[in-house]
Motif scaffolding. Sequence first.
Motif, mmCIF file in Angstrom:
data_model
loop_
_atom_site.group_PDB
_atom_site.id
_atom_site.type_symbol
_atom_site.label_atom_id
_atom_site.label_comp_id
_atom_site.label_asym_id
_atom_site.label_seq_id
_atom_site.Cartn_x
_atom_site.Cartn_y
_atom_site.Cartn_z
ATOM 1 N N GLY A 275 0.808 -1.219 0.000
ATOM 2 C CA GLY A 275 0.000 0.000 0.000
ATOM 3 C C GLY A 275 0.838 1.263 0.000
ATOM 4 O O GLY A 275 0.358 2.330 -0.406
ATOM 5 N N ILE A 276 2.116 1.153 0.460
ATOM 6 C CA ILE A 276 3.002 2.328 0.440
ATOM 7 C C ILE A 276 3.184 2.832 -0.990
ATOM 8 O O ILE A 276 3.270 4.038 -1.232
ATOM 9 C CB ILE A 276 4.365 1.983 1.086
ATOM 10 C CG1 ILE A 276 4.174 1.728 2.587
ATOM 11 C CG2 ILE A 276 5.381 3.089 0.865
ATOM 12 C CD1 ILE A 276 5.404 1.200 3.295
ATOM 13 N N SER A 277 3.234 1.880 -1.932
ATOM 14 C CA SER A 277 3.386 2.278 -3.337
ATOM 15 C C SER A 277 2.174 3.066 -3.812
ATOM 16 O O SER A 277 2.284 3.933 -4.684
ATOM 17 C CB SER A 277 3.608 1.050 -4.226
ATOM 18 O OG SER A 277 2.507 0.173 -4.157
ATOM 19 N N LEU A 278 0.995 2.785 -3.219
ATOM 20 C CA LEU A 278 -0.204 3.563 -3.559
ATOM 21 C C LEU A 278 -0.065 4.997 -3.041
ATOM 22 O O LEU A 278 -0.512 5.947 -3.696
ATOM 23 C CB LEU A 278 -1.450 2.906 -2.955
ATOM 24 C CG LEU A 278 -1.956 1.643 -3.656
ATOM 25 C CD1 LEU A 278 -3.092 1.015 -2.855
ATOM 26 C CD2 LEU A 278 -2.428 1.953 -5.061
ATOM 27 N N LEU A 279 0.535 5.138 -1.878
ATOM 28 C CA LEU A 279 0.763 6.477 -1.330
ATOM 29 C C LEU A 279 1.707 7.273 -2.225
ATOM 30 O O LEU A 279 1.477 8.457 -2.511
ATOM 31 C CB LEU A 279 1.343 6.357 0.077
ATOM 32 C CG LEU A 279 1.519 7.659 0.867
ATOM 33 C CD1 LEU A 279 0.175 8.296 1.152
ATOM 34 C CD2 LEU A 279 2.275 7.399 2.161
ATOM 35 N N VAL A 280 2.768 6.598 -2.677
ATOM 36 C CA VAL A 280 3.720 7.237 -3.595
ATOM 37 C C VAL A 280 3.013 7.611 -4.897
ATOM 38 O O VAL A 280 3.242 8.690 -5.462
ATOM 39 C CB VAL A 280 4.914 6.310 -3.879
ATOM 40 C CG1 VAL A 280 5.834 6.907 -4.930
ATOM 41 C CG2 VAL A 280 5.678 6.024 -2.593
ATOM 42 N N ALA A 281 2.137 6.702 -5.357
ATOM 43 C CA ALA A 281 1.372 6.979 -6.578
ATOM 44 C C ALA A 281 0.478 8.198 -6.396
ATOM 45 O O ALA A 281 0.286 8.996 -7.330
ATOM 46 C CB ALA A 281 0.529 5.764 -6.942
ATOM 47 N N GLY A 282 -0.072 8.374 -5.178
ATOM 48 C CA GLY A 282 -0.916 9.543 -4.892
ATOM 49 C C GLY A 282 -0.146 10.837 -5.022
ATOM 50 O O GLY A 282 -0.662 11.839 -5.546
ATOM 51 N N VAL A 283 1.098 10.820 -4.562
ATOM 52 C CA VAL A 283 1.953 12.001 -4.711
ATOM 53 C C VAL A 283 2.184 12.296 -6.196
ATOM 54 O O VAL A 283 2.185 13.459 -6.620
ATOM 55 C CB VAL A 283 3.300 11.788 -3.983
ATOM 56 C CG1 VAL A 283 4.239 12.955 -4.223
ATOM 57 C CG2 VAL A 283 3.066 11.594 -2.494
ATOM 58 N N GLY A 284 2.345 11.208 -6.977
ATOM 59 C CA GLY A 284 2.508 11.373 -8.425
ATOM 60 C C GLY A 284 1.275 11.991 -9.065
ATOM 61 O O GLY A 284 1.379 12.861 -9.940
ATOM 62 N N VAL A 285 0.085 11.563 -8.631
ATOM 63 C CA VAL A 285 -1.167 12.127 -9.152
ATOM 64 C C VAL A 285 -1.239 13.617 -8.832
ATOM 65 O O VAL A 285 -1.572 14.448 -9.692
ATOM 66 C CB VAL A 285 -2.392 11.388 -8.536
ATOM 67 C CG1 VAL A 285 -3.679 12.128 -8.866
ATOM 68 C CG2 VAL A 285 -2.469 9.959 -9.056
ATOM 69 N N MET A 286 -0.908 13.981 -7.596
ATOM 70 C CA MET A 286 -0.951 15.391 -7.191
ATOM 71 C C MET A 286 0.040 16.219 -8.008
ATOM 72 O O MET A 286 -0.266 17.337 -8.447
ATOM 73 C CB MET A 286 -0.629 15.502 -5.702
ATOM 74 C CG MET A 286 -0.706 16.918 -5.164
ATOM 75 S SD MET A 286 -0.584 16.988 -3.358
ATOM 76 C CE MET A 286 1.084 16.403 -3.118
ATOM 77 N N ASN A 287 1.211 15.659 -8.226
ATOM 78 C CA ASN A 287 2.241 16.361 -8.985
ATOM 79 C C ASN A 287 1.775 16.658 -10.412
ATOM 80 O O ASN A 287 1.914 17.781 -10.914
ATOM 81 C CB ASN A 287 3.498 15.489 -9.012
ATOM 82 C CG ASN A 287 4.766 16.319 -9.106
ATOM 83 O OD1 ASN A 287 4.718 17.518 -8.980
ATOM 84 N ND2 ASN A 287 5.884 15.647 -9.326
ATOM 85 N N ILE A 288 1.234 15.620 -11.064
ATOM 86 C CA ILE A 288 0.776 15.781 -12.442
ATOM 87 C C ILE A 288 -0.393 16.749 -12.522
ATOM 88 O O ILE A 288 -0.497 17.555 -13.450
ATOM 89 C CB ILE A 288 0.382 14.410 -13.039
ATOM 90 C CG1 ILE A 288 1.624 13.525 -13.176
ATOM 91 C CG2 ILE A 288 -0.301 14.572 -14.386
ATOM 92 C CD1 ILE A 288 2.704 14.082 -14.087
ATOM 93 N N MET A 289 -1.286 16.692 -11.523
ATOM 94 C CA MET A 289 -2.432 17.602 -11.521
ATOM 95 C C MET A 289 -1.988 19.055 -11.329
ATOM 96 O O MET A 289 -2.563 19.974 -11.917
ATOM 97 C CB MET A 289 -3.422 17.202 -10.423
ATOM 98 C CG MET A 289 -4.138 15.890 -10.671
ATOM 99 S SD MET A 289 -4.991 15.813 -12.262
ATOM 100 C CE MET A 289 -6.176 17.141 -12.095
#
Length: 392
Positions: A275-289
């Motif tokens: 699930g940590i990778s999902l948290l990292v992915a969330g940061v990626g989503v925020m960055n792209i947005m």
Amino acid sequence: MRQSFKMAIKNILSNKMRSFLTMLGIIIGVASVIILVGLVEGQMNYIRASFSDMGTNQLQVQLTNTPTRSVSPQDLYAFYDKNRAYYKEISPQVPVKATIKHKTDKLTKTRISGVSEQFYGIDAKKLEAGRYIQYSDIASRQPVCVLGYFTAARLFGSAEAAVGESVRFDGNVVKVVGVLQRRDKDELKQGGPDDRALLPYTTALLMNQNADVSEYIITVDKVEEIAAARILLTVFLQRRYKSPDYFYISSMSEMLKSMESTMSMMSAALGGIAGISLLVAGVGVMNIMLVSVTERTREIGIRKSLGAKKSVILQQFVIEAAVTSSIGGLVGIALGCVITPAAGSLMHMKAAATLPAVLVSFGVSAAIGLVFGYMPARRAAGLNPIDALRSD
């Protein structure tokens, strides 16, 4: 809402590579959670099946007899007869170390045990041919045995051919009276579950030249009463030995519960790590947005100057982030459902994606889009229309 959803899909498709890279972290995270939880659950099912074969209603008793403190088979049988309301079957277990020979063939890894006539019910395996050990065999110490399927097939060619023949346990000639049905459906091998021999326990004691029995299996009539049955047996042995150091009682059901608890903790831990990778992915989503907001500042200014409300702009970017992460979640679920059985097959066990893992991982991926997409959306909604229109 519908219009915002359409615009979100349009923006995702207009930047396919960027959208894919944004989703990639979510895809990997969701798939990892499903695969790891599925494999742990598959391993747990294998353990449950193994314990079920051994019997979850069994109590394994180990005794240490001394010249001054001892419990004989007669003592334990008397206790068993007195408490039949709790106990179903009882059998001593007397291991015998010997090489089984027939003519020029010999087996050195065969598990040889001395048991009672009640072991047939405990073992829960039917006969392929012949008969089982009887009480009369035990009472008169008859030199008879029941062979496992592999042992009979290896020495005599078939189960039917083995019945009535004789084998040698080192220097002891023993008549084969029965053959057990095959246990292992995959492979017959020396030292496997079908390479075994059962003797009357009195005959086994005679072969060992030892009258001491230190191991017993006792089955409980009702699994839910196994704790009470264990306490009753503990009290009896405590009175005889005057110390708990001389005996040990283990329960298959309690061992299974302990194993399940450990595996559940392991599953949660592995799921958390994935699930940590999902948290990292969330940061990626925020960055792209945030990048998307910067690129579309002028578009936001035009929409706000034409009367678009702050809530509409906020809704558009939140929905776009949620759709991006949800699509990534769905792809991750599909990938996890495909890889889990394949990985289980490589590990020689049955594994499948579990519904809780699928629902939780998808829920988390969608939540990530909402949570990590909110800040960029709020920033977009808070832009001053005049400043936004001046932006290049």
